[in-house]
Scaffold this motif. Structure first.
Motif, PDB file in Angstrom:
ATOM      1  N   HIS A  75      -3.106   3.643   3.125  1.00 53.49           N
ATOM      2  CA  HIS A  75      -2.676   4.871   2.436  1.00 53.49           C
ATOM      3  C   HIS A  75      -3.548   4.951   1.198  1.00 53.49           C
ATOM      4  O   HIS A  75      -3.473   4.062   0.338  1.00 53.49           O
ATOM      5  CB  HIS A  75      -1.201   4.774   2.043  1.00 53.49           C
ATOM      6  N   LEU A 132      11.232  -1.434   1.782  1.00 55.02           N
ATOM      7  CA  LEU A 132      10.273  -0.316   1.767  1.00 55.02           C
ATOM      8  C   LEU A 132      10.620   0.693   0.669  1.00 55.02           C
ATOM      9  O   LEU A 132       9.745   1.143  -0.072  1.00 55.02           O
ATOM     10  CB  LEU A 132      10.261   0.351   3.159  1.00 55.02           C
ATOM     11  N   PHE A 134       9.624  -0.076  -2.876  1.00 55.44           N
ATOM     12  CA  PHE A 134       8.183   0.140  -3.067  1.00 55.44           C
ATOM     13  C   PHE A 134       7.862   1.630  -3.188  1.00 55.44           C
ATOM     14  O   PHE A 134       7.133   2.053  -4.098  1.00 55.44           O
ATOM     15  CB  PHE A 134       7.392  -0.489  -1.911  1.00 55.44           C
ATOM     16  N   LEU A 135       8.413   2.429  -2.283  1.00 57.97           N
ATOM     17  CA  LEU A 135       8.051   3.861  -2.256  1.00 57.97           C
ATOM     18  C   LEU A 135       8.377   4.541  -3.587  1.00 57.97           C
ATOM     19  O   LEU A 135       7.617   5.399  -4.053  1.00 57.97           O
ATOM     20  CB  LEU A 135       8.761   4.569  -1.094  1.00 57.97           C
ATOM     21  N   TYR A 184       5.519   3.728  -5.800  1.00 56.71           N
ATOM     22  CA  TYR A 184       4.290   4.298  -5.205  1.00 56.71           C
ATOM     23  C   TYR A 184       4.196   5.805  -5.501  1.00 56.71           C
ATOM     24  O   TYR A 184       3.147   6.300  -5.901  1.00 56.71           O
ATOM     25  CB  TYR A 184       4.349   3.980  -3.713  1.00 56.71           C
ATOM     26  N   ASP A 241       4.818   8.882   7.751  1.00 56.23           N
ATOM     27  CA  ASP A 241       5.114   7.709   6.910  1.00 56.23           C
ATOM     28  C   ASP A 241       6.295   7.988   5.995  1.00 56.23           C
ATOM     29  O   ASP A 241       7.022   8.956   6.216  1.00 56.23           O
ATOM     30  CB  ASP A 241       3.849   7.256   6.152  1.00 56.23           C
ATOM     31  N   SER A 242       6.478   7.115   4.995  1.00 52.06           N
ATOM     32  CA  SER A 242       7.619   7.125   4.065  1.00 52.06           C
ATOM     33  C   SER A 242       8.839   6.457   4.711  1.00 52.06           C
ATOM     34  O   SER A 242       8.704   5.748   5.719  1.00 52.06           O
ATOM     35  CB  SER A 242       7.924   8.541   3.574  1.00 52.06           C
ATOM     36  N   HIS A 291       4.076   5.689  11.824  1.00 55.21           N
ATOM     37  CA  HIS A 291       4.701   4.429  11.442  1.00 55.21           C
ATOM     38  C   HIS A 291       5.969   4.269  12.285  1.00 55.21           C
ATOM     39  O   HIS A 291       6.775   5.210  12.378  1.00 55.21           O
ATOM     40  CB  HIS A 291       5.110   4.443   9.975  1.00 55.21           C
ATOM     41  N   GLU A 329       8.464  -0.772  11.518  1.00 60.77           N
ATOM     42  CA  GLU A 329       8.200  -1.550  10.294  1.00 60.77           C
ATOM     43  C   GLU A 329       9.572  -2.041   9.817  1.00 60.77           C
ATOM     44  O   GLU A 329       9.862  -3.220   9.887  1.00 60.77           O
ATOM     45  CB  GLU A 329       7.526  -0.658   9.243  1.00 60.77           C
ATOM     46  N   HIS A 385       2.188  -0.344  12.048  1.00 63.13           N
ATOM     47  CA  HIS A 385       3.071  -1.526  11.923  1.00 63.13           C
ATOM     48  C   HIS A 385       3.504  -1.945  13.332  1.00 63.13           C
ATOM     49  O   HIS A 385       2.787  -2.670  13.985  1.00 63.13           O
ATOM     50  CB  HIS A 385       4.282  -1.274  11.016  1.00 63.13           C
ATOM     51  N   SER A 435       1.555  -6.576   3.423  1.00 64.11           N
ATOM     52  CA  SER A 435       2.607  -5.579   3.245  1.00 64.11           C
ATOM     53  C   SER A 435       3.931  -6.100   3.802  1.00 64.11           C
ATOM     54  O   SER A 435       4.979  -6.003   3.164  1.00 64.11           O
ATOM     55  CB  SER A 435       2.207  -4.285   3.961  1.00 64.11           C
ATOM     56  N   LEU A 493       7.169  -6.475   1.428  1.00 65.10           N
ATOM     57  CA  LEU A 493       8.324  -5.596   1.636  1.00 65.10           C
ATOM     58  C   LEU A 493       9.446  -6.306   2.391  1.00 65.10           C
ATOM     59  O   LEU A 493      10.387  -5.663   2.878  1.00 65.10           O
ATOM     60  CB  LEU A 493       7.890  -4.320   2.366  1.00 65.10           C
ATOM     61  N   ASP A 505      -2.643  -1.449   4.303  1.00 67.87           N
ATOM     62  CA  ASP A 505      -1.491  -0.591   3.987  1.00 67.87           C
ATOM     63  C   ASP A 505      -1.617   0.020   2.582  1.00 67.87           C
ATOM     64  O   ASP A 505      -2.084   1.149   2.448  1.00 67.87           O
ATOM     65  CB  ASP A 505      -0.178  -1.363   4.152  1.00 67.87           C
ATOM     66  N   ASP A 506      -1.165  -0.711   1.567  1.00 65.80           N
ATOM     67  CA  ASP A 506      -1.214  -0.234   0.176  1.00 65.80           C
ATOM     68  C   ASP A 506      -1.760  -1.365  -0.691  1.00 65.80           C
ATOM     69  O   ASP A 506      -1.001  -2.035  -1.413  1.00 65.80           O
ATOM     70  CB  ASP A 506       0.198   0.162  -0.281  1.00 65.80           C
TER      71      ASP A 506
HETATM   72  N1  ADE Z   1       3.733   4.967   2.647  1.00 61.02           N
HETATM   73  C1  ADE Z   1       2.896   4.111   2.039  1.00 61.02           C
HETATM   74  N2  ADE Z   1       3.038   2.880   2.523  1.00 61.02           N
HETATM   75  C2  ADE Z   1       4.001   2.943   3.480  1.00 61.02           C
HETATM   76  C3  ADE Z   1       4.590   2.000   4.358  1.00 61.02           C
HETATM   77  N3  ADE Z   1       4.250   0.715   4.359  1.00 61.02           N
HETATM   78  N4  ADE Z   1       5.544   2.432   5.199  1.00 61.02           N
HETATM   79  C4  ADE Z   1       5.917   3.716   5.184  1.00 61.02           C
HETATM   80  N5  ADE Z   1       5.388   4.625   4.386  1.00 61.02           N
HETATM   81  C5  ADE Z   1       4.423   4.257   3.549  1.00 61.02           C
END
Ligand code: ADE
Ligand code: ZN
Length: 346
Positions: free
Chosen positions: A27, A65, A68-69, A72, A177-178, A205, A208, A229, A256, A260, A286-287
């Motif tokens: 991302h 998750l 984190f979001l 983020y 995502d999200s 996604h 996960e 994932h 990740s 998470l 991922d991030d």
């Molecule tokens: N957006 C950014 N990283 C994400 C993740 N690991 N899972 C879902 N949405 C995301």
């Protein structure tokens, strides 16, 4: 023939960073380092709820998750202008080049920006210009995948796709995502059907934090070409068999998953099992700004914690990354030849 057993561990560790590879799950907003967040906040006059770079970094202790979001999306709030998106992606490409990345498919979340009043044009054109510059400055072949935020409605996803269509030539696919739990793939069935009719590639996604059933509906309802994932597939042996038989790629993100709390520690990661089962698994970051490392760091952390993974598995993961990419067959073959050369020289 590459003699994988003759590659010493030390040489393998070097190859994990240097060998050519593709990144398929990044991302781009998740590559925003705290220093750049503060720099852009200052320049754009955006107030941050953190006093310093150190205070922001100290907040990166995630329990799941959603935890984190929340941070983020706060970090992404400093992105306002086309140049901000360009600068963010160029910082990522410099890191990716140092990790041997020769092809990257970048996720971006337009709704995170358009919902704050940032024009779609600023988002897409800034990122698209960075992709063009990645080729000339780093020799990286890069493309964009537009992700819908699944905690928002399908109607909002339709509006986003519509708003992005004037820039259709700048992205190759759509993703999802999200927040996964409570937002099953079925919620986006119609917008994915529309994207499919437009000739866009499809990914999502799934698995996960969500159950294996979400992976199945991503395949059956959304008709995705890759699962992002997907690690919870291990809970369903029948699904693992299906994914292997279809050679359905999984874009696995080991650091990740640890950060998470999808897995307790890296030593518990099921990547070796996925490879043994014949799945087309890949390693991704991922991030990376939030999870402790970029692609090379993901490979090194994984192979350090899981000594059953050796040179053969490293080569397989990197070859899978090219096979699973949305690149033409000739490009894939050329990169795989480069990969073979790197390992043969080992
Ligand atoms: N957006 C950014 N990283 C994400 C993740 N690991 N899972 C879902 N949405 C995301
Ligand atoms: Zn992701």
């Amino acid at each position: 023939m590459i003699d994988f057993d003759r590659i010493p561990r030390e040489r393998l560790m070097a190859l994990l960073r240097s060998a050519p590879k593709a990144e398929l799950h990044i991302h781009i907003e998740g590559s925003l380092e705290p220093e750049l967040i503060f720099d852009l906040a200052r320049r754009n006059g955006v107030a941050l709820p953190y006093a310093s770079v150190e205070a922001l970094r100290a907040a990166y202790a995630f329990t799941d998750l959603q935890s984190f979001l929340d941070i983020y999306y706060a970090g992404a709030s400093v992105l306002l202008k086309e140049d901000d998106f360009h600068a963010m992606a160029m910082a990522y490409f410099a890191r990716a080049a140092a990790d041997g990345v020769v092809h990257a498919e970048l996720f971006f979340d337009p709704q995170t920006h358009t919902d704050r009043g940032v024009p779609m044009a600023a988002v897409v054109q800034g990122l698209a210009r960075a992709c063009a510059d990645a080729r000339t400055q780093h020799g990286i072949d890069a493309s964009l995948i537009l992700c819908f935020l699944r905690h928002l409605t399908e109607a909002a996803a339709f509006d986003t796709l519509e708003a992005a269509l004037p820039f259709r030539q700048h992205f190759i696919g759509v993703g999802l995502d999200s927040s996964e739990r409570g937002h099953p793939p079925e919620k986006f069935a119609r917008v994915f059907a529309k994207a499919r009719a437009l000739g866009l590639h499809l990914v999502a996604h799934a698995g996960e934090e969500g159950p294996p059933a979400y992976i199945e509906s991503a395949l059956d309802v959304l008709k995705v070409e890759r699962i992002d994932h997907g690690v919870r597939c291990v809970e369903s042996p029948a699904l693992v068999q299906r994914l292997a038989a279809q050679r359905m790629p999984l874009t696995v993100c080991p650091l990740s998953n640890v950060k998470l709390c999808v897995v307790p520690t890296m030593a518990d990661h099921r990547l070796p099992e996925l490879l043994s089962a014949g799945l087309c698994a890949t390693v991704n970051s991922d991030d990376p700004a939030y999870f402790g490392g970029y692609l090379g760091d993901n490979f090194v952390a994984t192979f350090t914690a899981l000594p059953q993974l050796g040179a053969r598995e490293a080569h397989t993961l990197m070859r899978n990354s090219f096979e699973a990419s949305f690149s033409p067959p000739e490009a894939k073959a050329a990169w795989i030849a480069q990969l073979d050369q790197a390992f043969a020289a080992g």
